[in-house]
Design a protein around this motif. Structure first.
Motif, short mmCIF file in Angstrom:
data_model
loop_
_atom_site.label_atom_id
_atom_site.label_comp_id
_atom_site.label_asym_id
_atom_site.label_seq_id
_atom_site.Cartn_x
_atom_site.Cartn_y
_atom_site.Cartn_z
N LEU A 32 50.00 45.59 58.24
CA LEU A 32 49.87 44.16 58.49
C LEU A 32 49.29 43.18 57.46
CD1 LEU A 32 48.29 43.97 61.98
CD2 LEU A 32 50.31 44.46 61.96
N PRO A 33 50.61 42.16 57.33
CA PRO A 33 51.08 40.67 56.61
C PRO A 33 49.43 40.02 57.05
CG PRO A 33 52.34 40.09 58.57
CD PRO A 33 51.68 41.49 58.36
N THR A 34 48.60 40.25 56.40
CA THR A 34 46.69 39.48 56.78
C THR A 34 46.26 39.86 56.05
OG1 THR A 34 46.20 41.44 58.27
CG2 THR A 34 47.73 39.71 59.28
N GLU A 35 45.55 38.92 55.47
CA GLU A 35 44.06 39.36 54.26
C GLU A 35 45.12 39.16 53.29
OE1 GLU A 35 41.26 42.34 55.34
OE2 GLU A 35 40.56 40.95 57.13
N LEU A 36 46.72 38.15 52.69
CA LEU A 36 46.94 38.59 51.43
C LEU A 36 46.56 38.84 50.31
CD1 LEU A 36 50.47 36.36 52.90
CD2 LEU A 36 49.05 39.19 52.68
N ASP A 37 45.26 37.81 50.27
CA ASP A 37 44.70 37.74 48.57
C ASP A 37 44.01 38.49 48.36
OD1 ASP A 37 45.49 34.65 48.57
OD2 ASP A 37 43.50 33.71 49.75
N ALA A 38 43.25 39.35 49.12
CA ALA A 38 42.41 40.51 49.18
C ALA A 38 43.29 41.61 49.05
CB ALA A 38 41.43 40.74 50.02
N LYS A 39 43.92 41.30 49.88
CA LYS A 39 44.86 43.17 49.12
C LYS A 39 46.12 43.07 47.52
CE LYS A 39 45.79 43.89 54.36
NZ LYS A 39 46.78 44.17 55.60
N PHE A 40 46.29 41.32 47.66
CA PHE A 40 46.94 41.62 46.40
C PHE A 40 46.26 41.98 45.10
CE2 PHE A 40 51.06 39.02 48.37
CZ PHE A 40 52.24 40.88 48.29
N ARG A 41 45.22 41.32 45.20
CA ARG A 41 44.75 41.91 44.24
C ARG A 41 43.98 43.12 44.44
NH1 ARG A 41 40.88 37.20 46.32
NH2 ARG A 41 39.72 38.63 47.89
N LYS A 42 44.04 44.21 44.58
CA LYS A 42 43.81 45.12 44.75
C LYS A 42 44.90 46.30 44.38
CE LYS A 42 42.76 46.18 49.18
NZ LYS A 42 42.01 46.70 50.74
N LEU A 43 46.21 45.59 44.74
CA LEU A 43 47.17 46.22 44.27
C LEU A 43 47.74 45.80 42.80
CD1 LEU A 43 49.67 47.74 45.31
CD2 LEU A 43 50.50 45.53 46.13
N LYS A 44 47.17 44.62 42.78
CA LYS A 44 47.35 44.75 41.01
C LYS A 44 46.13 44.89 40.53
CE LYS A 44 48.79 41.54 38.10
NZ LYS A 44 48.70 39.67 38.01
N LEU A 45 45.21 45.58 40.87
CA LEU A 45 44.17 46.25 39.95
C LEU A 45 44.99 47.67 39.96
CD1 LEU A 45 41.21 46.43 39.14
CD2 LEU A 45 40.66 47.48 41.29
N VAL A 46 45.35 47.98 40.64
CA VAL A 46 46.29 49.28 40.77
C VAL A 46 46.97 49.40 39.71
CG1 VAL A 46 48.21 51.01 41.82
CG2 VAL A 46 46.15 49.97 42.86
N TYR A 47 48.20 48.20 39.68
CA TYR A 47 48.80 48.55 38.60
C TYR A 47 48.23 47.80 37.11
CZ TYR A 47 52.67 48.69 41.97
OH TYR A 47 53.38 49.55 42.74
N THR A 48 47.39 47.48 36.92
CA THR A 48 46.65 46.84 35.71
C THR A 48 45.73 47.76 35.02
OG1 THR A 48 44.95 45.61 36.56
CG2 THR A 48 47.47 44.27 35.84
N ASP A 49 45.11 48.91 36.21
CA ASP A 49 44.19 49.83 35.44
C ASP A 49 44.63 51.35 36.02
OD1 ASP A 49 42.50 47.50 34.60
OD2 ASP A 49 40.95 47.62 35.91
N ILE A 50 44.50 51.98 37.39
CA ILE A 50 44.48 52.75 37.55
C ILE A 50 45.83 54.00 37.04
CG2 ILE A 50 44.76 54.39 39.94
CD1 ILE A 50 43.13 52.06 40.58
N LEU A 51 47.30 53.29 37.54
CA LEU A 51 48.23 53.68 37.03
C LEU A 51 48.40 53.31 35.66
CD1 LEU A 51 50.92 52.33 39.92
CD2 LEU A 51 49.77 54.23 39.50
N PRO A 52 48.15 52.53 34.69
CA PRO A 52 48.21 53.02 33.53
C PRO A 52 47.51 53.98 32.43
CG PRO A 52 48.13 50.01 33.55
CD PRO A 52 47.99 51.65 34.92
#
Length: 257
Positions: free
Chosen positions: A216-236
């Motif tokens: 659901l499009p809720t808790e946007l700050d928390a979800k985007f922080r986790k997603l940013k972590l995926v793209y900056t740390d996990i996927l590389p």
């Protein structure tokens, strides 16, 4: 000498008369111009440096494609509010103001809607362009032949019953679209959002073969922080094609499979 003085005086009277005549003619022309529509001056704001509309489009709307001309028309018979209402009926015009200046020109200022996403619909199992954008105030408006905005695609069964995002119920989804649009990183990375009938969001990125289960499009700050972590740390560290599914919808969890 007296004759010369009389001759000079006569020329002065003649010159004064001519200047007065020219002044009267100019005054009459100005007054006439103020009472009749001169030029139609159209100003259109831009969307990312481009315009969905041309001045020719606006002129066509104003004049019913030439059936109701304006130039030369007596201002006493021109209803500016009616013209504004006529323009606002067109989906590519968010707002407008019409006025006249002292020389008698008609000034038309156009504000265009700003798109956040572009809607696709499905028909007979095939995805087809519906010809609509979602604006920043949650309204759907038609595509333009003049300019195609680079915004994420929007799909899913949710839009079978929701033909705008203006209502309070849809504010969280509209806020998600704004968040993506306003952030240069997410605007470049998120290619598509699919929203199912329950309002659950799945995203398709520009890079990588995975899909993002956002929930659901809720808790946007928390979800985007986790997603940013995926793209900056996990996927590389794991390579961009390592996972087919990334889930950030659960609190304090990132699921990569």
């Amino acid at each position: 000498m007296f004759s010369t003085f009389k001759s000079s005086k006569k020329w002065l009277f003649t010159l004064g008369g001519l200047l007065g005549l020219f002044g009267l003619i100019a005054f009459t022309e100005i007054r006439y111009g103020q009472k009749h529509v001169g030029k139609v001056v159209i100003q259109i704001d831009q969307v990312d440096g481009n315009r969905f509309l041309t001045r020719r489009d606006v002129m066509g709307y104003l004049t019913n494609e030439g059936a109701d001309p304006l130039v030369g028309k007596d201002y006493a018979s021109v209803d500016l509010k009616r013209l504004e209402k006529r323009l606002k009926q067109h989906g590519l015009i968010r707002n407008c103001q019409i006025s006249r200046d002292l020389p008698g020109d008609l000034l038309v200022v156009i504000e265009q809607p700003h798109p956040l996403a572009r809607l696709l619909v499905s028909g007979d199992g095939v995805r087809m362009m519906s010809g609509q954008y979602v604006s920043e105030d949650g309204r759907f408006f038609p595509i333009s032949m003049n300019y195609s905005a680079r915004v994420p695609i929007l799909t899913g069964g949710y839009f079978e019953q929701n033909r705008s995002l203006v209502s309070e119920r849809n504010q969280s989804l509209l806020e998600l679209l704004k968040r993506i649009h306003d952030d240069p990183f997410w605007r470049a990375q998120i290619a598509e959002l699919s929203v199912d009938k329950e309002g659950m969001v799945t995203m398709q990125p520009q890079l990588g073969n995975h899909q993002i289960e956002f929930g659901l499009p809720t808790e946007l700050d928390a979800k985007f922080r986790k997603l940013k972590l995926v793209y900056t740390d996990i996927l590389p560290a794991k390579t961009w094609d390592r996972y087919s599914r990334i889930n950030v919808q659960y609190r304090n969890q990132i699921i990569c499979e």
